[in-house]
Design a protein around this motif. Structure first.
Motif, mmCIF file in Angstrom:
data_model
loop_
_atom_site.group_PDB
_atom_site.id
_atom_site.type_symbol
_atom_site.label_atom_id
_atom_site.label_comp_id
_atom_site.label_asym_id
_atom_site.label_seq_id
_atom_site.Cartn_x
_atom_site.Cartn_y
_atom_site.Cartn_z
ATOM 1 N N MET A 1 0.054 -6.749 9.744
ATOM 2 C CA MET A 1 1.169 -7.591 9.325
ATOM 3 C C MET A 1 2.474 -6.816 9.419
ATOM 4 N N GLN A 2 3.528 -7.553 9.730
ATOM 5 C CA GLN A 2 4.853 -6.946 9.746
ATOM 6 C C GLN A 2 5.263 -6.570 8.327
ATOM 7 N N GLU A 3 5.812 -5.384 8.167
ATOM 8 C CA GLU A 3 6.193 -4.925 6.830
ATOM 9 C C GLU A 3 7.263 -5.818 6.224
ATOM 10 N N LYS A 4 7.064 -6.194 4.942
ATOM 11 C CA LYS A 4 8.015 -7.019 4.218
ATOM 12 C C LYS A 4 8.475 -6.286 2.961
ATOM 13 N N ASN A 5 9.681 -6.609 2.522
ATOM 14 C CA ASN A 5 10.152 -6.180 1.205
ATOM 15 C C ASN A 5 9.737 -7.265 0.220
ATOM 16 N N ILE A 6 8.829 -6.925 -0.672
ATOM 17 C CA ILE A 6 8.261 -7.927 -1.576
ATOM 18 C C ILE A 6 8.543 -7.546 -3.021
ATOM 19 N N SER A 7 9.062 -8.507 -3.787
ATOM 20 C CA SER A 7 9.293 -8.320 -5.220
ATOM 21 C C SER A 7 8.261 -9.105 -6.006
ATOM 22 N N ILE A 8 7.830 -8.531 -7.111
ATOM 23 C CA ILE A 8 6.909 -9.214 -8.021
ATOM 24 C C ILE A 8 7.551 -9.232 -9.404
ATOM 25 N N ALA A 9 7.685 -10.405 -9.988
ATOM 26 C CA ALA A 9 8.140 -10.524 -11.372
ATOM 27 C C ALA A 9 6.906 -10.448 -12.259
ATOM 28 N N GLY A 10 6.801 -9.385 -13.049
ATOM 29 C CA GLY A 10 5.664 -9.236 -13.946
ATOM 30 C C GLY A 10 4.731 -8.112 -13.543
ATOM 31 N N ALA A 11 4.600 -7.105 -14.415
ATOM 32 C CA ALA A 11 3.707 -5.968 -14.157
ATOM 33 C C ALA A 11 2.450 -6.048 -14.992
ATOM 34 N N GLY A 12 2.065 -7.275 -15.390
ATOM 35 C CA GLY A 12 0.818 -7.450 -16.120
ATOM 36 C C GLY A 12 -0.373 -7.241 -15.217
ATOM 37 N N LEU A 13 -1.509 -7.739 -15.653
ATOM 38 C CA LEU A 13 -2.747 -7.496 -14.919
ATOM 39 C C LEU A 13 -2.691 -8.034 -13.495
ATOM 40 N N VAL A 14 -2.266 -9.277 -13.342
ATOM 41 C CA VAL A 14 -2.270 -9.891 -12.013
ATOM 42 C C VAL A 14 -1.163 -9.315 -11.139
ATOM 43 N N GLY A 15 0.019 -9.132 -11.705
ATOM 44 C CA GLY A 15 1.109 -8.557 -10.921
ATOM 45 C C GLY A 15 0.790 -7.160 -10.423
ATOM 46 N N SER A 16 0.159 -6.364 -11.277
ATOM 47 C CA SER A 16 -0.199 -5.001 -10.876
ATOM 48 C C SER A 16 -1.262 -5.011 -9.781
ATOM 49 N N LEU A 17 -2.275 -5.877 -9.933
ATOM 50 C CA LEU A 17 -3.310 -5.955 -8.898
ATOM 51 C C LEU A 17 -2.726 -6.471 -7.583
ATOM 52 N N LEU A 18 -1.871 -7.475 -7.665
ATOM 53 C CA LEU A 18 -1.246 -8.014 -6.448
ATOM 54 C C LEU A 18 -0.473 -6.931 -5.718
ATOM 55 N N SER A 19 0.209 -6.094 -6.467
ATOM 56 C CA SER A 19 0.985 -5.024 -5.828
ATOM 57 C C SER A 19 0.078 -4.070 -5.059
ATOM 58 N N LEU A 20 -1.130 -3.825 -5.570
ATOM 59 C CA LEU A 20 -2.074 -2.950 -4.873
ATOM 60 C C LEU A 20 -2.530 -3.578 -3.557
ATOM 61 N N TYR A 21 -2.795 -4.871 -3.586
ATOM 62 C CA TYR A 21 -3.187 -5.571 -2.358
ATOM 63 C C TYR A 21 -2.071 -5.521 -1.317
ATOM 64 N N LEU A 22 -0.845 -5.763 -1.748
ATOM 65 C CA LEU A 22 0.284 -5.803 -0.808
ATOM 66 C C LEU A 22 0.613 -4.404 -0.285
ATOM 67 N N ALA A 23 0.579 -3.406 -1.171
ATOM 68 C CA ALA A 23 0.872 -2.038 -0.741
ATOM 69 C C ALA A 23 -0.183 -1.553 0.252
ATOM 70 N N LYS A 24 -1.426 -1.968 0.049
ATOM 71 C CA LYS A 24 -2.513 -1.575 0.947
ATOM 72 C C LYS A 24 -2.237 -2.051 2.377
ATOM 73 N N ARG A 25 -1.518 -3.147 2.496
ATOM 74 C CA ARG A 25 -1.205 -3.704 3.816
ATOM 75 C C ARG A 25 0.119 -3.183 4.377
ATOM 76 N N GLY A 26 0.711 -2.224 3.690
ATOM 77 C CA GLY A 26 1.895 -1.575 4.226
ATOM 78 C C GLY A 26 3.220 -2.181 3.837
ATOM 79 N N HIS A 27 3.205 -3.136 2.909
ATOM 80 C CA HIS A 27 4.467 -3.737 2.483
ATOM 81 C C HIS A 27 5.180 -2.840 1.466
ATOM 82 N N LYS A 28 6.489 -2.960 1.419
ATOM 83 C CA LYS A 28 7.288 -2.255 0.417
ATOM 84 C C LYS A 28 7.360 -3.150 -0.809
ATOM 85 N N VAL A 29 6.799 -2.685 -1.929
ATOM 86 C CA VAL A 29 6.632 -3.535 -3.105
ATOM 87 C C VAL A 29 7.374 -2.955 -4.299
ATOM 88 N N GLU A 30 8.102 -3.832 -4.985
ATOM 89 C CA GLU A 30 8.759 -3.480 -6.250
ATOM 90 C C GLU A 30 8.363 -4.509 -7.299
#
Length: 449
Positions: A1-30
């Motif tokens: 996938m083409q690298e994207k700048n992705i923001s997530i509102a919320g660092a709870g359980l789901v937000g934190s897990l989602l960030s791991l999935y997105l980072a694994k694919r090479g996206h820049k995640v905040e």
């Protein structure tokens, strides 16, 4: 996938897990989190410190390499329910086949582990940043710190993983053709504690979820690694028997002496816990659509908050991430098609688990001590053990069969209810439940599933 700048509102359980999935694919995640860093401020917003992690959640954790670590370091397996009668009689009901268990885990501990892992993998987490506004057209958001200072964050994609009272969803609610419902059930909850024994031992069976079913209310207890149990009283908020009526510690203690005497005997800090721990509400959130403009999406409780009675809230949110990741394989850089497929696939399952959770509440509080219910479960378990390809109990489908969608499980469960009603109406079923006649009838009915 083409690298994207992705923001997530919320660092709870789901937000934190989602960030791991997105980072694994090479996206820049905040991630931008409203609360301070829980690793430095051990506060959890008054929410349950225990959660039940089962196969759907474990499947999602395995995909980012965390399943074994979580099971080894912070999970206590619970192989069944132990029901406590008013007289102190105990009845045990296994959750599934031998060796199958749900796992008691610390919400805060699991969340902190995933935040640590996310930062190791390049995710930036910004704390004390409340989402104040969202531009749905451009996937940008304004975040406000505790001093009232604001910052605008531009992104290619924005995920709202900010819980049942999501700020991202509140902006989406103002758009055309956005359906939304919020239902508070009549029951709320209060947390109490059974501490470890004088020698650091568990005072109740360690590998079980304990339930004190009392009809219109119930008490449950989940084990912690320090040998304590976190107890949760699910109780009407108002009425003759309710949190409102138990308005003093003395009234509450008198009530527990009558209804939960064996539990009260193990609660030396009951008075303090009753006074200091809040009465918290329980809400069901349903909405649709979950995405806007192929740039903004809701996930977890932000899109489908449920009550906790099936132990699937966290697991369902984790499954959102798992499904989204699978769809990334299918759709690649087609985010418009990907997000549309995500919401269309997950919405029926979110509605199904919301309904299942309320159904299980009735089962847990009203039926787990009922002889007819226990006999039905015994028949189902015996038959499914002998003919696993023909019958799998609804609880097992939901809890131990992540390959089965929630929506398919509830549909099958309704058909099973109809068939079991026929079995329970057979003459002398209490004496003959394990007879060849009952087995033959079950085999014939199972063909209709």
């Amino acid at each position: 996938m083409q690298e994207k700048n992705i923001s997530i509102a919320g660092a709870g359980l789901v937000g934190s897990l989602l960030s791991l999935y997105l980072a694994k694919r090479g996206h820049k995640v905040e991630i931008f989190e409203r609360r301070p860093d829980a690793r430095k401020n051990l506060l959890d917003g008054g929410r349950s410190i225990n959660l039940a992690l089962s196969d759907r959640g474990l499947q999602a954790l395995a995909k980012v390499g965390l399943e074994e670590k979580v099971l080894k370091e912070m999970a206590i397996p619970m192989y069944g329910r132990v029901m406590h009668s008013r007289e102190g009689k105990l009845t045990y009901q296994p959750y599934g086949k031998e060796g199958q268990a749900i796992n008691s885990v610390s919400r805060a501990g699991l969340n902190m582990l995933m935040m640590d892992e996310a930062e190791k993998r390049g995710v930036k987490i910004h704390f004390s940043q409340a989402c104040a506004d969202v531009d749905l057209e451009n996937a940008s958001a304004v975040y406000r710190n505790r001093e009232g200072e604001e910052r605008k964050v531009e992104s290619d994609l924005l995920f709202g993983a900010d819980g049942a009272f999501s700020a991202v969803r509140s902006i989406m609610q103002k758009t055309d053709r956005f359906s939304y419902s919020q239902e508070y059930i009549e029951h709320g909850y209060k947390e109490l504690e059974i501490p470890a024994g004088p020698n650091g031992e568990f005072l109740l069976e360690k590998n079980a979820l304990h339930i004190w079913p009392r009809g219109s209310y119930m008490l449950i207890a989940l084990p912690n690694p320090d040998a304590s149990f976190t107890c949760t009283l699910f109780f009407p908020m108002d009425g003759e028997v309710s949190f409102a009526s138990l308005d003093t510690v003395d009234k509450a203690r008198s009530f527990f002496e009558k209804e939960f005497a064996d539990a009260l005997d193990m609660m030396p800090n009951f008075d303090r816990d009753w006074q200091e721990n809040p009465d918290s509400s329980l809400v069901i959130i349903r909405c649709f659509p979950w995405t806007r403009n192929a740039k903004v999406a809701l996930i977890g409780d932000a899109s489908h908050a449920i009550v906790p009675f099936y132990g699937q809230g966290m697991n369902a949110g984790f499954e959102d991430c798992f499904v989204l990741d699978r769809l990334m394989d299918e759709y690649g850089d087609d985010w418009e098609g990907l997000l549309k497929a995500y919401e269309v696939e997950r919405k029926p399952d979110a509605d199904a688990i919301a309904d299942l959770a309320m159904r299980n509440f009735v089962e847990m509080r009203d039926l787990t001590g009922d002889p007819e219910f226990l006999l039905r479960k015994k028949i189902e378990v015996r038959f499914s053990e002998k003919y696993p390809e023909k019958w799998s109990p609804l609880y097992s489908l939901v809890t131990f069969s992540p390959e089965v969608r929630y929506s398919d499980a509830i549909a099958l469960g309704k058909r099973q209810d109809e068939l079991m009603a026929e079995i329970m109406s057979m003459p002398n079923i209490h004496e003959n439940w394990d007879s060849p006649e009952v087995e033959e009838r079950m085999l014939a009915l199972a063909e209709k599933l």
